[in-house]
Design a protein around this motif. Sequence first.
Motif, PDB file in Angstrom:
ATOM      1  N   ASP A   1       0.835  -1.195   0.000  1.00 45.49           N
ATOM      2  CA  ASP A   1       0.000   0.000   0.000  1.00 45.49           C
ATOM      3  C   ASP A   1       0.877   1.255   0.000  1.00 45.49           C
ATOM      4  OD1 ASP A   1      -2.620   1.393   0.365  1.00 45.49           O
ATOM      5  OD2 ASP A   1      -1.747   1.927   2.293  1.00 45.49           O
ATOM      6  N   GLU A   2       1.897   1.263   0.840  1.00 49.24           N
ATOM      7  CA  GLU A   2       2.825   2.404   0.901  1.00 49.24           C
ATOM      8  C   GLU A   2       3.590   2.555  -0.412  1.00 49.24           C
ATOM      9  OE1 GLU A   2       4.877   5.661   2.562  1.00 49.24           O
ATOM     10  OE2 GLU A   2       3.131   4.554   3.313  1.00 49.24           O
TER      11      GLU A   2
ATOM     12  N   LEU B   1       3.383   5.978  -2.770  1.00 49.32           N
ATOM     13  CA  LEU B   1       4.535   6.774  -3.200  1.00 49.32           C
ATOM     14  C   LEU B   1       4.615   6.858  -4.721  1.00 49.32           C
ATOM     15  CD1 LEU B   1       7.236   5.527  -0.661  1.00 49.32           C
ATOM     16  CD2 LEU B   1       6.046   7.734  -0.677  1.00 49.32           C
ATOM     17  N   ARG B   2       4.244   5.774  -5.405  1.00 49.48           N
ATOM     18  CA  ARG B   2       4.274   5.791  -6.871  1.00 49.48           C
ATOM     19  C   ARG B   2       3.254   6.771  -7.440  1.00 49.48           C
ATOM     20  NH1 ARG B   2       3.493   0.511  -9.903  1.00 49.48           N
ATOM     21  NH2 ARG B   2       4.460   1.734 -11.578  1.00 49.48           N
ATOM     22  N   ALA B   3       2.092   6.857  -6.794  1.00 50.70           N
ATOM     23  CA  ALA B   3       1.021   7.706  -7.320  1.00 50.70           C
ATOM     24  C   ALA B   3       1.117   9.141  -6.838  1.00 50.70           C
ATOM     25  CB  ALA B   3      -0.333   7.113  -6.947  1.00 50.70           C
ATOM     26  N   TRP B   4       1.321   9.353  -5.548  1.00 50.67           N
ATOM     27  CA  TRP B   4       1.293  10.703  -4.997  1.00 50.67           C
ATOM     28  C   TRP B   4       2.688  11.276  -4.744  1.00 50.67           C
ATOM     29  CZ3 TRP B   4      -2.622   7.271  -4.048  1.00 50.67           C
ATOM     30  CH2 TRP B   4      -3.922   7.734  -4.284  1.00 50.67           C
ATOM     31  N   GLY B   5       3.693  10.402  -4.695  1.00 53.61           N
ATOM     32  CA  GLY B   5       5.055  10.869  -4.470  1.00 53.61           C
ATOM     33  C   GLY B   5       5.835  11.043  -5.764  1.00 53.61           C
ATOM     34  N   ARG B   6       6.154   9.937  -6.391  1.00 52.25           N
ATOM     35  CA  ARG B   6       6.979   9.984  -7.607  1.00 52.25           C
ATOM     36  C   ARG B   6       6.173  10.237  -8.869  1.00 52.25           C
ATOM     37  NH1 ARG B   6       9.150   5.563  -4.639  1.00 52.25           N
ATOM     38  NH2 ARG B   6       8.046   4.054  -5.936  1.00 52.25           N
ATOM     39  N   LYS B   7       4.847  10.185  -8.785  1.00 56.47           N
ATOM     40  CA  LYS B   7       3.953  10.449  -9.927  1.00 56.47           C
ATOM     41  C   LYS B   7       4.209   9.487 -11.089  1.00 56.47           C
ATOM     42  CE  LYS B   7       2.534  14.253  -7.836  1.00 56.47           C
ATOM     43  NZ  LYS B   7       1.188  14.411  -7.253  1.00 56.47           N
ATOM     44  N   GLU B   8       4.539   8.249 -10.780  1.00 49.10           N
ATOM     45  CA  GLU B   8       4.811   7.253 -11.829  1.00 49.10           C
ATOM     46  C   GLU B   8       3.520   6.691 -12.414  1.00 49.10           C
ATOM     47  OE1 GLU B   8       9.009   5.564  -9.911  1.00 49.10           O
ATOM     48  OE2 GLU B   8       7.166   4.364  -9.823  1.00 49.10           O
ATOM     49  N   ILE B   9       2.490   6.643 -11.624  1.00 50.22           N
ATOM     50  CA  ILE B   9       1.198   6.134 -12.077  1.00 50.22           C
ATOM     51  C   ILE B   9       0.107   7.092 -11.636  1.00 50.22           C
ATOM     52  CG2 ILE B   9       1.908   3.709 -12.036  1.00 50.22           C
ATOM     53  CD1 ILE B   9       0.500   3.426  -9.346  1.00 50.22           C
ATOM     54  N   LYS B  10      -1.061   6.953 -12.239  1.00 52.11           N
ATOM     55  CA  LYS B  10      -2.180   7.805 -11.871  1.00 52.11           C
ATOM     56  C   LYS B  10      -2.789   7.310 -10.549  1.00 52.11           C
ATOM     57  CE  LYS B  10      -3.435   9.067 -16.594  1.00 52.11           C
ATOM     58  NZ  LYS B  10      -4.498   9.067 -17.632  1.00 52.11           N
ATOM     59  N   PRO B  11      -3.336   8.216  -9.750  1.00 55.28           N
ATOM     60  CA  PRO B  11      -3.973   7.808  -8.484  1.00 55.28           C
ATOM     61  C   PRO B  11      -5.058   6.750  -8.676  1.00 55.28           C
ATOM     62  CG  PRO B  11      -3.633  10.171  -8.491  1.00 55.28           C
ATOM     63  CD  PRO B  11      -3.257   9.691  -9.863  1.00 55.28           C
ATOM     64  N   ILE B  12      -5.828   6.852  -9.774  1.00 57.03           N
ATOM     65  CA  ILE B  12      -6.897   5.878  -9.999  1.00 57.03           C
ATOM     66  C   ILE B  12      -6.321   4.484 -10.202  1.00 57.03           C
ATOM     67  CG2 ILE B  12      -6.907   6.406 -12.472  1.00 57.03           C
ATOM     68  CD1 ILE B  12      -9.866   5.161 -10.323  1.00 57.03           C
ATOM     69  N   SER B  13      -5.131   4.385 -10.824  1.00 59.89           N
ATOM     70  CA  SER B  13      -4.494   3.073 -11.026  1.00 59.89           C
ATOM     71  C   SER B  13      -4.081   2.468  -9.699  1.00 59.89           C
ATOM     72  CB  SER B  13      -3.280   3.216 -11.952  1.00 59.89           C
ATOM     73  OG  SER B  13      -3.655   3.717 -13.212  1.00 59.89           O
TER      74      SER B  13
ATOM     75  N   LYS C   1      -7.548   6.035   1.221  1.00 59.29           N
ATOM     76  CA  LYS C   1      -7.910   7.261   1.926  1.00 59.29           C
ATOM     77  C   LYS C   1      -7.509   8.495   1.136  1.00 59.29           C
ATOM     78  CE  LYS C   1      -7.732   5.437   6.652  1.00 59.29           C
ATOM     79  NZ  LYS C   1      -7.052   5.522   7.961  1.00 59.29           N
ATOM     80  N   ALA C   2      -6.396   8.407   0.410  1.00 58.39           N
ATOM     81  CA  ALA C   2      -5.884   9.573  -0.321  1.00 58.39           C
ATOM     82  C   ALA C   2      -6.633   9.813  -1.618  1.00 58.39           C
ATOM     83  CB  ALA C   2      -4.395   9.394  -0.619  1.00 58.39           C
ATOM     84  N   TYR C   3      -7.208   8.761  -2.184  1.00 64.36           N
ATOM     85  CA  TYR C   3      -7.830   8.919  -3.498  1.00 64.36           C
ATOM     86  C   TYR C   3      -9.184   9.597  -3.386  1.00 64.36           C
ATOM     87  CZ  TYR C   3     -10.002   7.876  -7.955  1.00 64.36           C
ATOM     88  OH  TYR C   3     -10.649   7.981  -9.169  1.00 64.36           O
ATOM     89  N   LYS C   4      -9.396  10.575  -4.216  1.00 66.50           N
ATOM     90  CA  LYS C   4     -10.677  11.262  -4.310  1.00 66.50           C
ATOM     91  C   LYS C   4     -11.179  11.118  -5.738  1.00 66.50           C
ATOM     92  CE  LYS C   4     -10.145  12.812  -0.123  1.00 66.50           C
ATOM     93  NZ  LYS C   4     -10.925  12.243   0.989  1.00 66.50           N
TER      94      LYS C   4
END
Length: 553
Positions: A110-111, A115-127, A159-162
């Motif tokens: 999960d962590e 980090l991939r979605a909200w930290g490094r922006k490697e993938i989209k949050p929805i993914s 929790k982070a995904y909106k």
Amino acid sequence: MPKPVNLIINREGSWADFSRWLVRGGAATDARWFYRDATDETWQNIVDERLPFIEVVKRHFDLEIIRGASESTIHSYASDMNVFIKWVDENNVCLSLNEESIEEAFFRYDEYNYLRAWGRKEIKPISAYRVVFRLAQVLSDVLNRPPHAQFKYFSKVIKAYKSPRKTSISYAGEKQHLGDSQMLGYFCVDIANALTIEAIYGPLPITISVLKPRGSTQTIQIPLGLVNLLNHTEKQTSNRAKSLCEPTKIINKFRTSIIRIRLLADFVIFVYQTGMNVSQVLQIERKAFSYKLQGNSDWLVTNYKGRKRGTVKFTIYKKYRERFKSLIKFVDHFYPDTPYLFPLTYKSSIHKGTVNYQYLKRLAERNGVSWIPPRTSRNTRANFLDRMIGDPDLSSEMSQHVKETFGKNYDRPSQHRAMSALTHFWNKKPFSLINSGCDGQPKPTVDKPSDIISPNCINESGCLWCKSHRDIESEDYVWSLVSFRHLKLIEAAQPIKREIPADVVVDRLHDKLEAFKSHSEQSYQWLEEALIRIEEGNYHPTWENIIKFWESP
């Protein structure tokens, strides 16, 4: 070479064999080639502590299949599990049936996705959300966790995904989108009309007269590949192409491509007609259709649907019936051994709900017709119907949903309609907060507990002890009750005192659902379907926002 254990779930395809997960690195190998390339040494590297875990996962998926889950759903969850185990292998994470082991692996994964979605922006949050949410569902079921302790309530990603809010579209943009959809529909009708069984066997290329975007007509020739060969600069190549143009009884690759274009055109038309989603349409079998006239302009078509172990119903325009029968005849002729109405996918992907539109898309765009995927045109059709007839009950019925689901998921905000709708808003009759029957006059029932507040039209739970409340025999209402119970189970786990205790409401809802369970075979199926939807995170629109609020505080 024999497998060490039988870990093949009750589905066809190499993806359904989980034995490769026992071998470190097996999840990173394409399932189609893993067993072909496996050696004795491969099976000697089994990670023994994983076996009980994978066996439980396999039983979980088998149970979901027995309960009626679609293969596309099982495939999605299995794919996400495969990605998880691949990550476990790459990071030397311990994975066994031990609860502490599973918890540690999940929260580290999960962590990692957070980090991939909200930290490094490697993938989209929805993914990140989708893969973590599905994994959380499976692991919670594997450990038999109670509702309030499921992994999804503790996931950092979830929790982070909106989820993005729907936005309105301008009047000009709305007209343009509808116009493009309508033009694509006309184009597909012209294509389907021309590509008859006789035309498939007749001389090539086939010339078709199609409507152009500005209202004029033009002629096109298909298949495009053969047309290009006929115009080739090398005489030998063009002569060989000419020999392929003669009428024949043999279906070569060029004529196969024409058959696919016809099927794709009819597929688009069918989605426009019924408003069904793509995965639903792909599951329709070409048998046992019955027709019932509905009003003066529509037919109600009924067909068996496997997932619900019942029937699927869709509405078509009256004039479409003969075209629909022509489609069945066409598919019967060229695909006599295939059971599906639209044999557009390979056997290995039939249940994934995806279609390759390349042939039709390329043909449309070459002729100036904007391509709009059927998934989008389905929503456009619903919007278009509702706007033209002004009756959300009828338009949502034609879109295979009740009006609450229609408004939540498919009806995009329309500036064109909003201006006049506002003036009529306050003229609506009272309605029940939990979608039951209601006359808008709250009165307490005889069995209302003393510690429960009097019924009112502000608190949803107040409906449950109100004389004006009426249970409705409908699938939508059962779905609403199950979603409401799910919400109250979440609330019950919170250290917050409420006017109406959540556990009391849960008991009341449980009694109602038990009544539906034993009332009839149909109501039992409604309940089973609703429970499946909740497990998939598919909540009733009435409760979806508040449930997501509790899930993502």
